[in-house]
Design a protein around this motif. Structure first.
Motif, PDB file in Angstrom:
ATOM      1  N   ALA A 261      49.801 -10.724  -0.842  1.00 35.43           N
ATOM      2  CA  ALA A 261      50.658 -11.140  -1.956  1.00 35.43           C
ATOM      3  C   ALA A 261      49.969 -10.841  -3.288  1.00 35.43           C
ATOM      4  CB  ALA A 261      51.007 -12.620  -1.849  1.00 35.43           C
ATOM      5  N   HIS A 262      48.672 -11.107  -3.345  1.00 31.77           N
ATOM      6  CA  HIS A 262      47.909 -10.805  -4.559  1.00 31.77           C
ATOM      7  C   HIS A 262      47.933  -9.302  -4.830  1.00 31.77           C
ATOM      8  CE1 HIS A 262      44.925 -11.236  -7.683  1.00 31.77           C
ATOM      9  NE2 HIS A 262      44.162 -10.342  -7.083  1.00 31.77           N
ATOM     10  N   ARG A 263      47.753  -8.512  -3.799  1.00 32.90           N
ATOM     11  CA  ARG A 263      47.780  -7.049  -3.952  1.00 32.90           C
ATOM     12  C   ARG A 263      49.163  -6.585  -4.390  1.00 32.90           C
ATOM     13  NH1 ARG A 263      45.569  -2.602  -5.699  1.00 32.90           N
ATOM     14  NH2 ARG A 263      46.107  -0.778  -4.488  1.00 32.90           N
ATOM     15  N   ARG A 264      50.203  -7.173  -3.816  1.00 34.57           N
ATOM     16  CA  ARG A 264      51.575  -6.833  -4.209  1.00 34.57           C
ATOM     17  C   ARG A 264      51.773  -7.121  -5.702  1.00 34.57           C
ATOM     18  NH1 ARG A 264      55.012 -11.021  -2.107  1.00 34.57           N
ATOM     19  NH2 ARG A 264      54.262 -11.984  -3.997  1.00 34.57           N
ATOM     20  N   ASP A 265      51.271  -8.263  -6.171  1.00 32.43           N
ATOM     21  CA  ASP A 265      51.382  -8.609  -7.584  1.00 32.43           C
ATOM     22  C   ASP A 265      50.622  -7.609  -8.455  1.00 32.43           C
ATOM     23  OD1 ASP A 265      52.877 -10.767  -6.743  1.00 32.43           O
ATOM     24  OD2 ASP A 265      51.249 -12.231  -7.014  1.00 32.43           O
ATOM     25  N   GLU A 266      49.423  -7.217  -8.018  1.00 36.18           N
ATOM     26  CA  GLU A 266      48.652  -6.208  -8.761  1.00 36.18           C
ATOM     27  C   GLU A 266      49.430  -4.906  -8.865  1.00 36.18           C
ATOM     28  OE1 GLU A 266      45.067  -5.777  -6.532  1.00 36.18           O
ATOM     29  OE2 GLU A 266      44.034  -7.399  -7.576  1.00 36.18           O
ATOM     30  N   LEU A 267      50.001  -4.482  -7.750  1.00 40.26           N
ATOM     31  CA  LEU A 267      50.771  -3.237  -7.749  1.00 40.26           C
ATOM     32  C   LEU A 267      52.004  -3.358  -8.638  1.00 40.26           C
ATOM     33  CD1 LEU A 267      50.525  -2.222  -3.991  1.00 40.26           C
ATOM     34  CD2 LEU A 267      49.354  -1.163  -5.944  1.00 40.26           C
ATOM     35  N   GLY A 268      52.630  -4.523  -8.626  1.00 33.22           N
ATOM     36  CA  GLY A 268      53.780  -4.755  -9.500  1.00 33.22           C
ATOM     37  C   GLY A 268      53.406  -4.621 -10.962  1.00 33.22           C
ATOM     38  N   GLU A 269      52.247  -5.165 -11.321  1.00 33.32           N
ATOM     39  CA  GLU A 269      51.775  -5.042 -12.703  1.00 33.32           C
ATOM     40  C   GLU A 269      51.501  -3.581 -13.056  1.00 33.32           C
ATOM     41  OE1 GLU A 269      48.420  -7.625 -13.377  1.00 33.32           O
ATOM     42  OE2 GLU A 269      49.522  -9.376 -12.651  1.00 33.32           O
ATOM     43  N   LEU A 270      50.890  -2.857 -12.126  1.00 36.22           N
ATOM     44  CA  LEU A 270      50.625  -1.435 -12.377  1.00 36.22           C
ATOM     45  C   LEU A 270      51.919  -0.648 -12.541  1.00 36.22           C
ATOM     46  CD1 LEU A 270      47.694  -0.792  -9.888  1.00 36.22           C
ATOM     47  CD2 LEU A 270      47.562  -0.834 -12.388  1.00 36.22           C
ATOM     48  N   ILE A 271      52.895  -0.958 -11.729  1.00 36.95           N
ATOM     49  CA  ILE A 271      54.190  -0.280 -11.834  1.00 36.95           C
ATOM     50  C   ILE A 271      54.844  -0.617 -13.162  1.00 36.95           C
ATOM     51  CG2 ILE A 271      56.547  -0.236 -10.912  1.00 36.95           C
ATOM     52  CD1 ILE A 271      55.234  -0.510  -8.102  1.00 36.95           C
ATOM     53  N   GLY A 272      54.776  -1.887 -13.558  1.00 42.87           N
ATOM     54  CA  GLY A 272      55.342  -2.291 -14.846  1.00 42.87           C
ATOM     55  C   GLY A 272      54.671  -1.581 -16.002  1.00 42.87           C
ATOM     56  N   THR A 273      53.355  -1.490 -15.959  1.00 47.61           N
ATOM     57  CA  THR A 273      52.613  -0.780 -17.010  1.00 47.61           C
ATOM     58  C   THR A 273      53.016   0.690 -17.046  1.00 47.61           C
ATOM     59  OG1 THR A 273      50.748  -2.298 -16.816  1.00 47.61           O
ATOM     60  CG2 THR A 273      50.298  -0.150 -17.798  1.00 47.61           C
ATOM     61  N   SER A 274      53.132   1.295 -15.900  1.00 43.76           N
ATOM     62  CA  SER A 274      53.519   2.701 -15.818  1.00 43.76           C
ATOM     63  C   SER A 274      54.924   2.908 -16.376  1.00 43.76           C
ATOM     64  CB  SER A 274      53.449   3.162 -14.365  1.00 43.76           C
ATOM     65  OG  SER A 274      53.919   4.471 -14.235  1.00 43.76           O
ATOM     66  N   GLN A 275      55.828   1.995 -16.060  1.00 47.02           N
ATOM     67  CA  GLN A 275      57.197   2.114 -16.568  1.00 47.02           C
ATOM     68  C   GLN A 275      57.229   1.950 -18.086  1.00 47.02           C
ATOM     69  OE1 GLN A 275      59.159  -0.856 -14.163  1.00 47.02           O
ATOM     70  NE2 GLN A 275      59.836   0.660 -12.668  1.00 47.02           N
ATOM     71  N   ARG A 276      56.443   1.008 -18.617  1.00 45.09           N
ATOM     72  CA  ARG A 276      56.391   0.819 -20.065  1.00 45.09           C
ATOM     73  C   ARG A 276      55.832   2.064 -20.749  1.00 45.09           C
ATOM     74  NH1 ARG A 276      55.194  -4.258 -18.265  1.00 45.09           N
ATOM     75  NH2 ARG A 276      52.943  -3.986 -18.395  1.00 45.09           N
ATOM     76  N   GLN A 277      54.808   2.654 -20.150  1.00 43.30           N
ATOM     77  CA  GLN A 277      54.241   3.876 -20.725  1.00 43.30           C
ATOM     78  C   GLN A 277      55.267   5.000 -20.708  1.00 43.30           C
ATOM     79  OE1 GLN A 277      50.725   4.447 -18.363  1.00 43.30           O
ATOM     80  NE2 GLN A 277      49.449   3.224 -19.728  1.00 43.30           N
ATOM     81  N   ARG A 278      55.997   5.113 -19.634  1.00 45.31           N
ATOM     82  CA  ARG A 278      57.032   6.147 -19.528  1.00 45.31           C
ATOM     83  C   ARG A 278      58.131   5.902 -20.560  1.00 45.31           C
ATOM     84  NH1 ARG A 278      59.501   5.200 -14.622  1.00 45.31           N
ATOM     85  NH2 ARG A 278      61.081   4.110 -15.790  1.00 45.31           N
ATOM     86  N   ASP A 279      58.537   4.633 -20.713  1.00 45.72           N
ATOM     87  CA  ASP A 279      59.567   4.302 -21.688  1.00 45.72           C
ATOM     88  C   ASP A 279      59.102   4.606 -23.112  1.00 45.72           C
ATOM     89  OD1 ASP A 279      61.163   3.471 -19.591  1.00 45.72           O
ATOM     90  OD2 ASP A 279      60.814   1.325 -19.928  1.00 45.72           O
ATOM     91  N   LEU A 280      57.843   4.292 -23.407  1.00 44.36           N
ATOM     92  CA  LEU A 280      57.298   4.609 -24.730  1.00 44.36           C
ATOM     93  C   LEU A 280      57.277   6.107 -24.958  1.00 44.36           C
ATOM     94  CD1 LEU A 280      54.356   2.063 -25.025  1.00 44.36           C
ATOM     95  CD2 LEU A 280      56.412   2.154 -26.443  1.00 44.36           C
ATOM     96  N   GLN A 281      56.899   6.840 -23.951  1.00 47.04           N
ATOM     97  CA  GLN A 281      56.866   8.305 -24.053  1.00 47.04           C
ATOM     98  C   GLN A 281      58.261   8.837 -24.349  1.00 47.04           C
ATOM     99  OE1 GLN A 281      54.216  10.270 -24.091  1.00 47.04           O
ATOM    100  NE2 GLN A 281      55.464  12.082 -24.363  1.00 47.04           N
ATOM    101  N   ARG A 282      59.246   8.287 -23.682  1.00 44.26           N
ATOM    102  CA  ARG A 282      60.628   8.718 -23.912  1.00 44.26           C
ATOM    103  C   ARG A 282      61.088   8.317 -25.311  1.00 44.26           C
ATOM    104  NH1 ARG A 282      63.331   6.784 -18.292  1.00 44.26           N
ATOM    105  NH2 ARG A 282      62.548   8.465 -16.989  1.00 44.26           N
TER     106      ARG A 282
END
Length: 130
Positions: free
Chosen positions: A88-109
């Motif tokens: 569950a902790h790892r899932r949360d870490e991955l969720g945060e990484l995905i969120g960060t990646s999506q925010r970076q992609r959105d900023l790039q766009r």
């Protein structure tokens, strides 16, 4: 006939002991964050659970065997609980990484792929004066 019964009881208890050993290896891998190895081992663990379940359904245990089985199951469940917490902790870490990646992609766009192109100041002022 008694020896066949003893052998079947031993097979059930041995099956639970094997599950415990496998769950201990899985817990070690979870603690080491070796997720690919954990997933590989989980597949064989599930097969072992099915095998032990079949054995258990075919053979009834006397009181001593039931106590031993209960003790093994308790330890297996403790391991399982910690493994699930770590997953569950790892899932949360991955969720945060995905969120960060999506925010970076959105900023790039949002700011475009113009490579940070800056409009010269004189051009901006000239347009505003009209």
């Amino acid at each position: 006939m008694t020896s066949a019964r003893e052998a079947s009881v031993k097979a059930v208890i041995d099956g639970y002991q094997t599950l415990l050993e496998c769950s201990e290896r899985m817990l070690f891998l979870a603690r080491e964050a070796d997720w690919p190895a954990l997933l590989d081992l989980e597949a064989s663990y599930v097969q072992q659970v099915e095998h032990v379940s079949e054995l258990d359904a075919q053979h009834s245990l006397a009181e001593a065997g039931q106590r031993r089985k209960a003790m093994l199951l308790e330890r297996i469940l403790e391991n399982d609980r910690e493994i699930r917490q770590r997953l569950a902790h790892r899932r949360d870490e991955l969720g945060e990484l995905i969120g960060t990646s999506q925010r970076q992609r959105d900023l790039q766009r949002a700011y475009g792929s113009g490579g940070g192109r800056v409009i010269p100041g004189s051009t901006r002022h000239d347009q505003g004066a009209s």
